[in-house]
Every structure is written in structure tokens, then in C-alpha cells.
Design an enzyme around this catalytic site. Structure first.
Site, PDB file in Angstrom:
ATOM      1  N   GLU A  88       0.794  -1.232   0.000  1.00 13.90           N
ATOM      2  CA  GLU A  88       0.000   0.000   0.000  1.00 13.90           C
ATOM      3  C   GLU A  88       0.824   1.278   0.000  1.00 13.90           C
ATOM      4  OE1 GLU A  88      -2.844  -0.073   3.175  1.00 13.90           O
ATOM      5  OE2 GLU A  88      -3.874  -1.817   2.392  1.00 13.90           O
ATOM      6  N   GLU A 107      -5.346  -8.571   1.268  1.00 14.81           N
ATOM      7  CA  GLU A 107      -5.984  -8.157   2.525  1.00 14.81           C
ATOM      8  C   GLU A 107      -7.451  -7.910   2.282  1.00 14.81           C
ATOM      9  OE1 GLU A 107      -4.471  -4.777   4.730  1.00 14.81           O
ATOM     10  OE2 GLU A 107      -2.411  -5.451   4.434  1.00 14.81           O
TER      11      GLU A 107
HETATM   12  C1  BGC Z   1      -2.898  -2.149   6.032  1.00  9.22           C
HETATM   13  C2  BGC Z   1      -2.852  -2.909   7.329  1.00  9.22           C
HETATM   14  C3  BGC Z   1      -3.971  -2.435   8.249  1.00  9.22           C
HETATM   15  C4  BGC Z   1      -5.287  -2.735   7.563  1.00  9.22           C
HETATM   16  C5  BGC Z   1      -6.527  -2.418   8.386  1.00  9.22           C
HETATM   17  C6  BGC Z   1      -4.288  -1.876   5.524  1.00  9.22           C
HETATM   18  O1  BGC Z   1      -4.359  -0.551   5.119  1.00  9.22           O
HETATM   19  O2  BGC Z   1      -2.070  -2.746   5.088  1.00  9.22           O
HETATM   20  O3  BGC Z   1      -1.586  -2.736   7.884  1.00  9.22           O
HETATM   21  O4  BGC Z   1      -3.900  -2.980   9.501  1.00  9.22           O
HETATM   22  O5  BGC Z   1      -5.359  -2.009   6.378  1.00  9.22           O
HETATM   23  O6  BGC Z   1      -6.680  -1.067   8.573  1.00  9.22           O
END
Ligand code: BGC
Length: 435
Positions: free
Chosen positions: A169, A345
Site C-alpha cells: 500500500e 488483505e
Molecule cells: C494495512 C494494514 C492495516 C489494515 C486495516 C491496511 O491498510 O495494510 O496494515 O492494519 O489495512 O486497517
């Protein structure tokens, strides 16, 4: 809770969970680790909602074997983690910290012995403070130090790791770190922000070249946080904010890295920092696109903000989560970049407190993952090239500016003892991936 309806995903679809170094490792002073920009940032007054930091976090540095055992018990086939640059190169460059390298050796070997595929991300926001003192990402030298760090990691682990990501990111840590002041290093300066964007892009391109040279069989990717940007209200200034917000959020990194050019407004702004040959250095063939996706962004026009845009909330009656936006995102990324997509993610943040029933019986999280997984399968059936899904996150961990108040974990971590307890969502997710 029902299982998701999943048809249309490829047979070799990869299921996993993700974490990141600063958010879980702790042990910030152990065995020669150097300070990172987050160690410093967390100590600035008022930056972290609950005043906490990652000093201990989930103590994963000491309890990694337990975490690997949980992954194995749940039957999770892949695990994405990041290497902490300051743990292996305490000053960011120069002397190598063998003990730090040994830690990731143990972790990788432990994963492989448990039959879990390691996915290694080189950078999840914890720049060595020593490099920040030389200008960090505003310096054109930092990509060179990043290339050296990449070579160290590739030489050491390339015999056992075949999935590498360069940055996690870049949009988020540059926008929050150099404009909104919500992330380290916490600077608000247009020039610094633009330099950081360009230098991170250069570092990405250089790292791809290093990885190709040293681990020719590796599948190399980059991880981007992409969400549709929508106007928060019908006010003209909110509508006007969408374009630039979208360029910053969705295009400033993926476009130059994959298409060889910046989106128009950023191209104009970043131009003073671009030298001949830079875009060819940035745009190199990679093997996969890592998508981190949560919820749409609701843009507000705000003349008081550095770029004239701010985060709003969804309009009255519009839910925050939107699996349909996820489906559409997978389809539009497939069309735009034509790369296999791994969702690196996706997860649900909740505010449960210790002792509350919803902490371990987290039906809201299960419903979120189920709906998003179904939306992903729908996208696949409609032609999206999606090859994997990693839940964020394995553990309740240090959630940056929110400290420990927001939880994303499939596994709870006791704030005092750091003991782990698998939540209902962890068991549910294990069943889904085993199925
Ligand atoms: C990030 C994580 C973060 C997650 C939840 C993403 O932007 O890569 O490090 O914990 O979102 O907010």
C-alpha cells in the site's frame, strides 16, 4: 453461520492470512533491531489514539511458533508476512544483523515444515529511522538502499520463498505519512509527498529488477490498496474532489508501475522530480497484482486540506461495507492491468473489548468475510482473474493510529498475557479454506 457459496474460483486458488512486522512482532529492541519510523512516530504526543505503540504488540517475535501452530491447526495454506527492514539492517544500510535474519529463517522454516507457503512482503511501512534521518522517501538515495536491502533478503530467503511483494500500500503510507499526518513520518508537505511518491515507485522498480536477477523463479508482485472513490454528498465540492482523490488513492503507484505513466494531475505535480529514464526504471513486468480492499472511500472537498480533499462518511442509509464494490473492483483491475490478482488483505475491523461476547463469537466478522468471498467468486464467474484471498488478519494487532482499539484478527490476543484464542471467525475461515 453458513459457508459462502464459492463456485467459479480456479482449482489452484490460494487461501491465506496476512500480517505485518511492526503490527505483530514487538521485540523492538531485541537482538540488535534498529529503530523504525513507527517507533519514533508512536511517541509523538497524540498520534496514536490509545497512546500505545508496537513495542510488544503480539510478541510474535518470541511466539511465532505458536502462531505457525495455529495456522497449521486451522489448515491455512498460505501466510503473508513482512520483513522488518530495521531488524535485518538496523541502520537501514551497512552492517547486517545476523540475529534478525535468523528470526525470519526460523519463521520461514517453521512455515514450510507446517506445509504453509510463505509470502514475503519487503516493506510494510517500517522504514529504518536512520534512513529517515537522511530524508527517508524524500531522498533519491533511499531507492538505492532499498535495492541493497532487497538483495540481502532475496539472497537469504530466495531458496525457500518464491512469492515476493515489493511494497504494501504505497498510496496509504505516502498519503497518510506526508499529507494527512496520520502515519509515520507524519510530515505535511506537498513537495515531500510528491518526492516520496516518485521515489517509492523507483524503489519498487529497482526491487523487481533485483528479485528477477537473484531469484529468477520467483513470482514477484506489488500490493495496492484500491477502493472506489465516491462523493460523500451531492455538494459540488465533493464531486470535484473525487478525481484527484482517485488519482492519489488508486492510480499514483499502479499506473506508473504497470502502465508506465502517472495519471494526469499527479504527472503534472510530480514532474519536477522525474528524471529521464525514470518511468522505464519503474515500469517492469511483474507476475501478480496484490489487492487490499476494505470499503469504498467517500470523498469530501476540503480547502483546508493539503490537496483539497478529505475523507467523509457514507451518505445516510448507505452501509459502510459494500461487497458489490469489491466485485466491481476485481473486474475493473482485471481489465486495466491484465494481471492475476491475489486479494492480499480483506477484513473487518470491530471495537470489541476484552470480556465482551462479540470478541470471540465474532459473527459480524464472519458475515463480512462470507459476503466478500461470495462477491469475489461472483467476480471470478464474470471474468475477474482472481487467484487468491488472504484474510486480514491472523491476530488482533497494533492498528497504526488507532492503537489496539480496532480488531481485525481471526485470533484474539490477550492484552496482558498475549495468550492467543482462536475466534469463531478463525474456525469458520479454517472450514472454508479446507472445504
Ligand atoms: C494495512 C494494514 C492495516 C489494515 C486495516 C491496511 O491498510 O495494510 O496494515 O492494519 O489495512 O486497517
Amino acid at each position: 453461520m453458513t459457508k459462502p457459496v464459492i463456485t467459479g474460483l480456479p482449482a489452484d486458488f490460494v487461501w491465506g492470512v496476512s500480517t505485518s512486522s511492526y503490527q505483530i512482532e514487538g521485540a523492538v529492541k531485541d537482538d540488535g533491531r534498529g529503530p523504525s519510523i513507527w517507533d519514533k512516530y508512536c511517541r509523538l504526543q497524540g498520534k496514536i489514539g490509545d497512546g500505545s505503540n508496537g513495542d510488544i504488540a503480539c510478541d510474535h517475535y518470541h511466539r511465532w511458533a505458536e502462531d505457525v501452530a495455529i495456522l497449521r491447526e486451522l489448515g491455512i495454506p498460505a501466510y503473508r508476512f513482512s520483513v522488518a527492514w530495521p531488524r535485518v539492517l538496523p541502520q537501514g544500510r551497512g552492517p547486517v544483523n545476523q540475529a534478525g535474519l535468523d528470526f525470519y529463517d526460523r519463521l520461514i522454516d517453521g512455515l514450510l515444515e507446517a506445509g504453509i507457503e510463505p509470502w514475503l512482503c519487503l516493506y510494510h511501512w517500517d522504514l529504518p529511522q536512520a534512513l529517515e534521518d537522511f530524508g527517508g522517501w524524500t531522498s533519491r538515495d533511499t531507492p538505492l538502499w532499498f535495492a541493497d536491502y532487497t538483495a540481502l533478503v532475496a539472497r537469504r530467503y530466495g531458496d525457500r520463498v518464491s512469492r515476493f511483494a515489493t511494497f504494501n500500500e504505497p498510496n496509504v503510507f505516502t498519503l497518510f505519512g506526508y499529507s494527512f499526518e496520520w502515519a509515520a513520518p507524519g510530515i505535511a508537505s506537498k513537495t515531500a509527498h510528491l518526492k516520496a511518491i516518485h521515489h517509492v515507485n523507483l524503489a519498487h522498480g529497482d526491487a523487481v529488477a533485483v528479485l528477477r536477477g537473484l531469484v529468477p523463479t520467483a513470482a514477484v508482485g506489488a500490493i495496492h490498496n484500491c477502493q472506489p472513490v465516491r462523493p460523500a454528498t451531492a455538494a459540488p465540492e465533493d464531486g470535484a474532489a473525487v478525481g484527484l482523490f482517485d488519482e492519489h488513492w488508486n492510480l499514483a503507484f499502479a499506473d506508473p508501475q504497470l502502465l508506465g505513466h502517472y495519471p494526469p494531475r499527479i504527472a503534472e505535480a510530480v514532474e519536477p522530480h522525474v528524471r529521464p529514464g525514470d518511468l522505464a526504471r519503474i515500469c517492469r513486468r511483474i507476475d501478480w497484482f496484490g489487492l487490499n480492499h476494505y470499503a469504498p472511500i467517500w470523498a469530501k472537498g476540503d480547502a483546508g486540506r493539503m490537496w483539497g480533499f478529505a475523507f467523509g462518511g457514507p451518505p445516510e442509509g448507505t452501509p459502510y461495507d459494500d461487497p458489490g464494490a469489491f466485485r466491481d473492483q476485481l473486474l475493473s483491475l482485471t481489465r486495466r492491468y491484465r494481471l492475476p490478482i491475489y486479494v492480499t488483505e480483506n477484513g473487518k475491523g470491530t471495537f470489541d473489548k476484552p470480556g465482551e461476547e462479540s470478541l470471540l463469537n465474532d459473527q459480524e466478522r464472519i458475515a463480512f468475510h462470507r459476503d466478500y468471498i461470495e462477491a469475489m467468486a461472483e467476480a471470478a464467474r464474470a471474468g475477474a482473474d482472481v487467484r487468491g484471498y488472504f484474510a486480514w488478519s491472523l491476530l488482533d494487532c497494533f492498528e497504526w493510529g488507532s492503537g489496539y482499539a480496532i480488531r481485525f484478527g481471526l485470533v484474539a490476543v490477550d492484552p496482558e498475557t498475549r495468550d492467543r484464542t482462536v475466534k469463531a471467525s478463525g474456525r469458520w475461515y479454517g472450514e472454508v479454506v479446507r472445504g
